[in-house]
Motif scaffolding. Structure first.
Motif, PDB file in Angstrom:
ATOM      1  N   MET A   1       0.846  -0.834   0.016  1.00 44.50           N
ATOM      2  CA  MET A   1       0.077   0.311  -0.081  1.00 44.50           C
ATOM      3  C   MET A   1       1.095   0.882   0.432  1.00 44.50           C
ATOM      4  SD  MET A   1      -3.104   0.848   2.970  1.00 44.50           S
ATOM      5  CE  MET A   1      -2.679   1.589   3.844  1.00 44.50           C
ATOM      6  N   GLY A   2       1.932   0.869   0.895  1.00 42.82           N
ATOM      7  CA  GLY A   2       2.896   2.549   1.095  1.00 42.82           C
ATOM      8  C   GLY A   2       3.034   2.701  -0.053  1.00 42.82           C
ATOM      9  N   GLY A   3       4.686   3.175  -0.664  1.00 46.56           N
ATOM     10  CA  GLY A   3       5.558   3.752  -1.330  1.00 46.56           C
ATOM     11  C   GLY A   3       5.446   3.752  -2.255  1.00 46.56           C
ATOM     12  N   TYR A  10      -1.029   8.859  -2.899  1.00 44.19           N
ATOM     13  CA  TYR A  10      -0.724  10.398  -3.147  1.00 44.19           C
ATOM     14  C   TYR A  10      -2.374  10.612  -2.024  1.00 44.19           C
ATOM     15  CZ  TYR A  10       2.564  12.003  -5.984  1.00 44.19           C
ATOM     16  OH  TYR A  10       3.460  11.672  -7.579  1.00 44.19           O
ATOM     17  N   ASN A  11      -3.281   9.513  -2.396  1.00 41.55           N
ATOM     18  CA  ASN A  11      -3.884   9.529  -0.857  1.00 41.55           C
ATOM     19  C   ASN A  11      -3.532   9.829   0.446  1.00 41.55           C
ATOM     20  OD1 ASN A  11      -6.216   9.525  -2.408  1.00 41.55           O
ATOM     21  ND2 ASN A  11      -6.693   6.829  -2.066  1.00 41.55           N
ATOM     22  N   ILE A  12      -2.627   8.428   0.325  1.00 41.59           N
ATOM     23  CA  ILE A  12      -1.421   8.761   1.433  1.00 41.59           C
ATOM     24  C   ILE A  12      -1.119   9.837   2.170  1.00 41.59           C
ATOM     25  CG2 ILE A  12       0.393   7.411   3.379  1.00 41.59           C
ATOM     26  CD1 ILE A  12      -1.034   4.815   1.946  1.00 41.59           C
ATOM     27  N   GLY A  16      -4.604  14.401   7.074  1.00 40.28           N
ATOM     28  CA  GLY A  16      -5.685  14.347   7.142  1.00 40.28           C
ATOM     29  C   GLY A  16      -6.101  12.056   6.273  1.00 40.28           C
ATOM     30  N   VAL A  17      -5.677  11.897   5.994  1.00 37.41           N
ATOM     31  CA  VAL A  17      -5.625  10.461   5.271  1.00 37.41           C
ATOM     32  C   VAL A  17      -4.610   9.042   5.593  1.00 37.41           C
ATOM     33  CG1 VAL A  17      -6.104   8.814   3.499  1.00 37.41           C
ATOM     34  CG2 VAL A  17      -6.884  11.596   3.251  1.00 37.41           C
ATOM     35  N   GLY A  18      -3.822   9.475   5.580  1.00 35.00           N
ATOM     36  CA  GLY A  18      -2.229   8.453   5.792  1.00 35.00           C
ATOM     37  C   GLY A  18      -3.312   7.048   5.722  1.00 35.00           C
ATOM     38  N   GLU A  19      -1.803   6.281   6.519  1.00 36.09           N
ATOM     39  CA  GLU A  19      -1.892   4.609   6.297  1.00 36.09           C
ATOM     40  C   GLU A  19      -3.086   4.462   6.592  1.00 36.09           C
ATOM     41  OE1 GLU A  19       0.833   1.771   5.116  1.00 36.09           O
ATOM     42  OE2 GLU A  19       2.089   3.419   4.466  1.00 36.09           O
ATOM     43  N   GLU A  20      -3.903   5.051   7.762  1.00 36.90           N
ATOM     44  CA  GLU A  20      -4.715   4.605   8.792  1.00 36.90           C
ATOM     45  C   GLU A  20      -6.272   5.195   7.375  1.00 36.90           C
ATOM     46  OE1 GLU A  20      -5.474   2.894  11.747  1.00 36.90           O
ATOM     47  OE2 GLU A  20      -3.179   2.100  10.848  1.00 36.90           O
ATOM     48  N   GLY A  21      -6.419   5.940   6.739  1.00 36.80           N
ATOM     49  CA  GLY A  21      -7.443   6.626   6.665  1.00 36.80           C
ATOM     50  C   GLY A  21      -7.383   5.880   5.348  1.00 36.80           C
ATOM     51  N   GLN A  22      -6.231   5.448   4.468  1.00 40.33           N
ATOM     52  CA  GLN A  22      -6.477   4.488   3.471  1.00 40.33           C
ATOM     53  C   GLN A  22      -6.751   2.897   3.758  1.00 40.33           C
ATOM     54  OE1 GLN A  22      -5.739   5.219  -0.012  1.00 40.33           O
ATOM     55  NE2 GLN A  22      -7.017   3.454  -0.627  1.00 40.33           N
ATOM     56  N   LYS A  23      -6.629   2.285   4.609  1.00 38.64           N
ATOM     57  CA  LYS A  23      -7.607   1.593   5.529  1.00 38.64           C
ATOM     58  C   LYS A  23      -8.522   1.463   5.150  1.00 38.64           C
ATOM     59  CE  LYS A  23      -3.193  -0.427   7.361  1.00 38.64           C
ATOM     60  NZ  LYS A  23      -1.932  -0.226   8.768  1.00 38.64           N
ATOM     61  N   LYS A  24      -8.908   2.154   6.217  1.00 38.10           N
ATOM     62  CA  LYS A  24     -10.735   3.123   6.180  1.00 38.10           C
ATOM     63  C   LYS A  24     -11.514   2.846   4.390  1.00 38.10           C
ATOM     64  CE  LYS A  24     -10.703   6.135  10.587  1.00 38.10           C
ATOM     65  NZ  LYS A  24     -11.349   7.552  10.131  1.00 38.10           N
ATOM     66  N   LEU A  25     -10.779   3.038   4.056  1.00 38.01           N
ATOM     67  CA  LEU A  25     -11.856   3.342   2.796  1.00 38.01           C
ATOM     68  C   LEU A  25     -11.126   2.230   2.121  1.00 38.01           C
ATOM     69  CD1 LEU A  25      -9.704   6.796   0.828  1.00 38.01           C
ATOM     70  CD2 LEU A  25     -12.133   5.933   1.872  1.00 38.01           C
ATOM     71  N   LEU A  26     -10.509   1.415   2.458  1.00 40.15           N
ATOM     72  CA  LEU A  26     -10.215   0.134   1.104  1.00 40.15           C
ATOM     73  C   LEU A  26     -11.500  -0.621   2.620  1.00 40.15           C
ATOM     74  CD1 LEU A  26      -6.675  -0.628   1.187  1.00 40.15           C
ATOM     75  CD2 LEU A  26      -8.118  -0.537  -0.054  1.00 40.15           C
ATOM     76  N   ALA A  27     -11.743  -0.395   3.857  1.00 38.26           N
ATOM     77  CA  ALA A  27     -12.607  -1.711   4.312  1.00 38.26           C
ATOM     78  C   ALA A  27     -13.905  -0.357   4.604  1.00 38.26           C
ATOM     79  CB  ALA A  27     -12.272  -1.225   6.026  1.00 38.26           C
ATOM     80  N   SER A  28     -13.665  -0.058   3.300  1.00 38.98           N
ATOM     81  CA  SER A  28     -15.313   1.042   3.727  1.00 38.98           C
ATOM     82  C   SER A  28     -16.538   0.492   2.314  1.00 38.98           C
ATOM     83  CB  SER A  28     -15.587   2.158   3.492  1.00 38.98           C
ATOM     84  OG  SER A  28     -14.299   3.185   4.681  1.00 38.98           O
ATOM     85  N   SER A  29     -17.137   1.060   2.023  1.00 40.41           N
ATOM     86  CA  SER A  29     -18.126   0.330   1.120  1.00 40.41           C
ATOM     87  C   SER A  29     -19.616   1.535   0.647  1.00 40.41           C
ATOM     88  CB  SER A  29     -19.239  -1.098   1.655  1.00 40.41           C
ATOM     89  OG  SER A  29     -20.306  -0.001   2.526  1.00 40.41           O
ATOM     90  N   VAL A  30     -19.712   1.690  -0.372  1.00 37.68           N
ATOM     91  CA  VAL A  30     -20.378   3.010  -1.463  1.00 37.68           C
ATOM     92  C   VAL A  30     -21.250   1.838  -2.169  1.00 37.68           C
ATOM     93  CG1 VAL A  30     -20.606   5.261  -2.483  1.00 37.68           C
ATOM     94  CG2 VAL A  30     -18.848   4.635  -0.810  1.00 37.68           C
ATOM     95  N   ALA A  43     -18.461   6.257  -9.044  1.00 36.38           N
ATOM     96  CA  ALA A  43     -17.537   5.314  -9.446  1.00 36.38           C
ATOM     97  C   ALA A  43     -16.222   5.416  -9.671  1.00 36.38           C
ATOM     98  CB  ALA A  43     -18.586   4.075  -9.845  1.00 36.38           C
ATOM     99  N   TYR A  44     -16.028   5.954 -11.100  1.00 37.98           N
ATOM    100  CA  TYR A  44     -14.600   5.682 -11.250  1.00 37.98           C
ATOM    101  C   TYR A  44     -13.372   6.707  -9.909  1.00 37.98           C
ATOM    102  CZ  TYR A  44     -14.186   4.957 -16.307  1.00 37.98           C
ATOM    103  OH  TYR A  44     -13.454   4.216 -17.707  1.00 37.98           O
ATOM    104  N   TYR A  45     -14.087   7.668  -9.520  1.00 37.42           N
ATOM    105  CA  TYR A  45     -13.261   8.224  -8.372  1.00 37.42           C
ATOM    106  C   TYR A  45     -13.034   7.423  -7.095  1.00 37.42           C
ATOM    107  CZ  TYR A  45     -12.046  12.412 -11.424  1.00 37.42           C
ATOM    108  OH  TYR A  45     -11.516  13.047 -11.875  1.00 37.42           O
ATOM    109  N   LEU A  46     -14.515   7.455  -6.521  1.00 37.42           N
ATOM    110  CA  LEU A  46     -14.421   6.374  -5.556  1.00 37.42           C
ATOM    111  C   LEU A  46     -13.331   4.589  -5.372  1.00 37.42           C
ATOM    112  CD1 LEU A  46     -18.631   6.162  -4.687  1.00 37.42           C
ATOM    113  CD2 LEU A  46     -16.008   7.454  -3.719  1.00 37.42           C
ATOM    114  N   ALA A  47     -13.877   4.294  -6.772  1.00 35.85           N
ATOM    115  CA  ALA A  47     -12.939   2.781  -7.325  1.00 35.85           C
ATOM    116  C   ALA A  47     -11.136   3.482  -7.072  1.00 35.85           C
ATOM    117  CB  ALA A  47     -13.164   2.801  -8.521  1.00 35.85           C
ATOM    118  N   ALA A  48     -10.940   4.196  -7.799  1.00 32.04           N
ATOM    119  CA  ALA A  48      -9.542   5.006  -7.874  1.00 32.04           C
ATOM    120  C   ALA A  48      -8.777   5.796  -6.314  1.00 32.04           C
ATOM    121  CB  ALA A  48      -9.834   6.084  -8.522  1.00 32.04           C
ATOM    122  N   ALA A  49     -10.261   5.294  -5.522  1.00 36.39           N
ATOM    123  CA  ALA A  49      -9.947   5.354  -4.590  1.00 36.39           C
ATOM    124  C   ALA A  49      -9.215   5.214  -3.517  1.00 36.39           C
ATOM    125  CB  ALA A  49     -10.623   6.978  -3.869  1.00 36.39           C
ATOM    126  N   GLY A  50      -9.511   3.872  -4.209  1.00 32.45           N
ATOM    127  CA  GLY A  50      -9.827   2.774  -2.915  1.00 32.45           C
ATOM    128  C   GLY A  50     -10.719   2.112  -2.210  1.00 32.45           C
TER     129      GLY A  50
END
Ligand SMILES: [Zn+2]
Length: 244
Positions: A1-3, A10-12, A16-30, A43-50
């Motif tokens: 995920m990182g690196g 570019y999310n991380i 206000g996002v960071g690795e924690e926020g990215q993990k949250k997004l990956l565990a979220s649903s829309v 949908a494109y942007y949500l998919a791209a954001a993870g």
């Protein structure tokens, strides 16, 4: 995920996002109700954001006249189910997420079971009957949703968080009649749902990460000809047929 070469780098980086926020997004649903003009960019942007799990509801097949604005679909997709065409593009963009598809009309029979499976809902419908059903279902289940609408050169967006501000029917108590103008008569500039759908995706990500100020009680109106955004304050209506 990182690196710095990672998909979400570019999310991380974002405050206000960071690795924690990215993990949250990956565990979220829309859930996106509609896979057309608004659903495509959202949908494109949500998919791209993870965002880890996306749901798409739409009973329709792709028509040639959709391609002017519904950018998930291509010429070769004409005649295919929109949800199937959409899933293919979204997974090609990001194979790390799950895309669940429902080739059905959003109806009183399936509304609660669909909405109940997701954290946030995006209104990408094109009619008030479906919007009102979505509004009522989200109020009943305590799910936030992001309303969006487009017509000709204009669009609007507002976020409804049950218990935290007005709902859609505080603004629109009644369904507009058949004489109300529609995109079927007036058309729509393709980039307008592009703008509104991107705003809806932004609101969903902000909600999921607890960032910034949501468009709760603020109807944002976009006028592409004037190139202006106007904010209209909306109060909860004490006689609202849905949330009062
Ligand atoms: Zn209301």
């Amino acid at each position: 995920m990182g690196g710095e070469k990672g998909r979400y780098h570019y999310n991380i980086l974002l405050a206000g996002v960071g690795e924690e926020g990215q993990k949250k997004l990956l565990a979220s649903s829309v859930l996106l109700v509609g896979a057309g003009g608004l659903g495509s960019p959202a949908a494109y942007y949500l998919a791209a954001a993870g965002v880890g799990r996306l749901g798409l509801v739409d009973p329709d097949v792709v028509e040639l006249s959709n391609l002017q604005r519904q950018i998930l679909h291509r010429t070769a997709d004409v005649g295919r189910l929109k949800v199937e065409s959409a899933r293919e593009k979204l997974l090609a963009l990001n194979p790390e997420i799950e895309v669940e598809v429902f080739a059905a009309r959003f109806s009183p029979e399936n509304a609660a079971s669909l909405v109940g499976r997701y954290d946030v809902v995006i209104d990408c419908t094109d009619n008030f009957a479906a919007r009102f059903l979505l509004n009522e279902t989200c109020l009943a289940l305590g799910r936030p949703f992001v309303y969006g609408g487009v017509l000709a050169y204009a669009g609007q967006v507002m976020t409804v968080v049950p218990g935290k501000g007005p709902c859609l029917r505080c603004i629109f108590p009644q369904e507009p009649g058949p004489e109300a103008p529609s995109t079927r008569e007036l058309g729509v500039l393709g980039a307008v749902p592009g703008v509104i759908g991107a705003l809806q995706a932004t609101e969903a990500v902000k909600y999921l990460l607890g960032l910034g100020d949501l468009l709760v009680g603020r109807l944002l109106v976009y006028d592409a000809l004037f190139m202006s955004f106007t904010e209209i304050k909306v109060e909860q209506n004490p006689t609202c047929p849905a949330c009062a």
